[in-house]
Design a protein around this motif. Structure first.
Motif, PDB file in Angstrom:
ATOM      1  N   TYR A 130       0.843  -1.208   0.000  1.00  0.00           N
ATOM      2  CA  TYR A 130       0.000   0.000   0.000  1.00  0.00           C
ATOM      3  C   TYR A 130       0.881   1.262   0.000  1.00  0.00           C
ATOM      4  O   TYR A 130       0.682   2.177  -0.808  1.00  0.00           O
ATOM      5  CB  TYR A 130      -0.920  -0.011   1.235  1.00  0.00           C
ATOM      6  N   ILE A 131       1.887   1.281   0.899  1.00  0.00           N
ATOM      7  CA  ILE A 131       2.766   2.456   1.021  1.00  0.00           C
ATOM      8  C   ILE A 131       3.567   2.650  -0.280  1.00  0.00           C
ATOM      9  O   ILE A 131       3.643   3.766  -0.815  1.00  0.00           O
ATOM     10  CB  ILE A 131       3.755   2.285   2.214  1.00  0.00           C
ATOM     11  N   ASN A 133       2.868   1.679  -3.248  1.00  0.00           N
ATOM     12  CA  ASN A 133       1.955   2.098  -4.317  1.00  0.00           C
ATOM     13  C   ASN A 133       1.611   3.594  -4.193  1.00  0.00           C
ATOM     14  O   ASN A 133       1.505   4.300  -5.196  1.00  0.00           O
ATOM     15  CB  ASN A 133       0.688   1.235  -4.253  1.00  0.00           C
ATOM     16  N   GLN A 134       1.473   4.069  -2.976  1.00  0.00           N
ATOM     17  CA  GLN A 134       1.240   5.510  -2.770  1.00  0.00           C
ATOM     18  C   GLN A 134       2.450   6.310  -3.259  1.00  0.00           C
ATOM     19  O   GLN A 134       2.296   7.354  -3.897  1.00  0.00           O
ATOM     20  CB  GLN A 134       0.995   5.822  -1.278  1.00  0.00           C
ATOM     21  N   LYS A 137       2.617   6.467  -6.901  1.00  0.00           N
ATOM     22  CA  LYS A 137       1.631   7.425  -7.431  1.00  0.00           C
ATOM     23  C   LYS A 137       1.995   8.880  -7.124  1.00  0.00           C
ATOM     24  O   LYS A 137       1.246   9.784  -7.475  1.00  0.00           O
ATOM     25  CB  LYS A 137       0.240   7.081  -6.871  1.00  0.00           C
ATOM     26  N   THR A 139       3.056  10.241  -3.861  1.00  0.00           N
ATOM     27  CA  THR A 139       2.972  10.757  -2.482  1.00  0.00           C
ATOM     28  C   THR A 139       4.245  10.401  -1.712  1.00  0.00           C
ATOM     29  O   THR A 139       4.568   9.213  -1.588  1.00  0.00           O
ATOM     30  CB  THR A 139       1.756  10.126  -1.751  1.00  0.00           C
ATOM     31  N   ILE A 144       2.434  10.407   4.343  1.00  0.00           N
ATOM     32  CA  ILE A 144       1.470   9.330   4.628  1.00  0.00           C
ATOM     33  C   ILE A 144       1.357   9.184   6.145  1.00  0.00           C
ATOM     34  O   ILE A 144       2.368   8.975   6.826  1.00  0.00           O
ATOM     35  CB  ILE A 144       1.917   7.999   3.977  1.00  0.00           C
ATOM     36  N   PRO A 167      -0.594   2.294   8.064  1.00  0.00           N
ATOM     37  CA  PRO A 167      -1.086   3.537   7.459  1.00  0.00           C
ATOM     38  C   PRO A 167      -2.491   3.798   7.986  1.00  0.00           C
ATOM     39  O   PRO A 167      -3.213   2.850   8.334  1.00  0.00           O
ATOM     40  CB  PRO A 167      -1.117   3.225   5.957  1.00  0.00           C
ATOM     41  N   ASP A 169      -6.406   5.638   7.615  1.00  0.00           N
ATOM     42  CA  ASP A 169      -7.352   6.213   6.650  1.00  0.00           C
ATOM     43  C   ASP A 169      -7.655   7.662   7.061  1.00  0.00           C
ATOM     44  O   ASP A 169      -7.124   8.153   8.063  1.00  0.00           O
ATOM     45  CB  ASP A 169      -8.616   5.342   6.517  1.00  0.00           C
TER      46      ASP A 169
END
Ligand SMILES: C[S@@+](CC[C@H](N)C(=O)[O-])C[C@H]1O[C@@H](n2cnc3c(N)ncnc32)[C@H](O)[C@@H]1O
Length: 190
Positions: A130-131, A133-134, A137, A139, A144, A167, A169
Motif C-alpha cells: 500500500y505504502i 503504491n502511494q 503514485k 505521495t 502518509i 497507514p 485512513d
C-alpha cells in the motif's frame, strides 16, 4: 509504465493470514501487476489474485529491480522509484522484535537489485505494498499518516496487540485486511 509488484513468498505455508494479506494486495495493485514467486504448490485461490510462479525471484535475473527492506539505507521516494520495473516485497509475516528476515532471506540473494526502506518500522506485507503504491503514485512517505503499534479489541476483556506500523485512513483508523481483522477477532487461541 506501471511497475510489477513481486511478492516473494518466504513462509513455510500459504496459511490464512498470508492469504488475507495477498488478497488485499491484489485489491491495491490489481492482478495484472502482481506476481507471487517461490510458490512450490499453487492454489486456485492464489491464481485468482495474480501471476503465480514456482521459481524464486532470486534466480530470475530481472533487470531494473528494487527490494523493499527495512534495513536498507535509502528511503524510497516518488523520484527514485521511477526507473524500477519490478518492486520486490517479502511475503514474510511480521515478527517482533524483527529478525531482519528480509535482508537474510531475500535482499542479499537478488543480484543487481537496489534496496530501499519505507521508514524504519515494520509494515505488514500488504501495508508495505500500500505504502509503495502511494509512493509510486507520487505521495512522499513523509506525507502518509501512520501509527506504530495498534491494539485490536476482541471483547470486553481481551485485546490483541500488533506491534507493527499501520497507514491510517482519513478518519485516523489503521488500514488492514477486513478478513484478517475478522479472523483475529474470532479465532480461538490468541
Ligand atoms: C512484515 S514485513 C517482514 C519484516 C521482517 N520481520 C524483517 O525484519 O525483515 C514484510 C515485508 O514488507 C516489506 N516491509 C515492511 N516494512 C518495511 C519497511 N519499513 N521498509 C521496507 N520494506 C518493508 C519488506 O519487503 C518485508 O519483507
Amino acid at each position: 509504465m506501471k511497475p510489477i509488484y513481486i511478492i516473494e513468498h518466504l513462509e513455510p505455508e500459504l496459511g490464512p493470514w498470508c492469504m488475507f494479506e495477498y488478497e488485499r494486495i491484489a485489491e491495491i495493485v490489481g492482478k495484472d501487476n502482481l506476481w507471487f514467486t517461490n510458490i512450490p504448490q499453487s492454489t486456485k485461490e492464489l491464481e485468482a489474485l495474480g501471476i503465480v510462479k514456482k521459481e524464486s525471484v532470486k534466480t530470475m535475473h530481472l533487470q531494473n529491480t528494487c527490494v523493499l527492506d527495512p534495513e536498507a539505507k535509502e528511503l524510497l521516494t516518488p523520484n527514485n522509484v521511477k526507473p524500477y520495473q519490478y518492486l520486490i516485497i517479502g511475503g514474510i509475516l511480521g515478527d517482533y522484535p524483527p529478525k531482519k528476515r528480509t535482508t537474510k532471506e531475500l535482499t542479499q540473494f537478488v543480484k543487481g537489485a537496489d534496496a530501499y526502506h519505507i521508514g524504519k518500522k515494520q509494515f505488514s506485507t500488504d501495508n508495505a505494498v500500500y505504502i509503495v503504491n502511494q509512493i509510486v503514485k507520487g505521495t512522499p512517505f513523509t506525507s502518509i499518516k501512520t501509527k506504530y503499534k495498534i491494539s485490536i479489541k476482541v471483547d470486553d476483556i481481551a485485546s490483541i496487540d500488533l506491534p507493527y506500523c499501520y497507514p491510517l485512513d482519513n478518519k485516523g483508523n489503521p488500514l488492514m485486511s477486513h478478513k484478517l481483522l475478522h479472523y483475529l477477532k474470532t479465532k480461538e487461541g490468541f
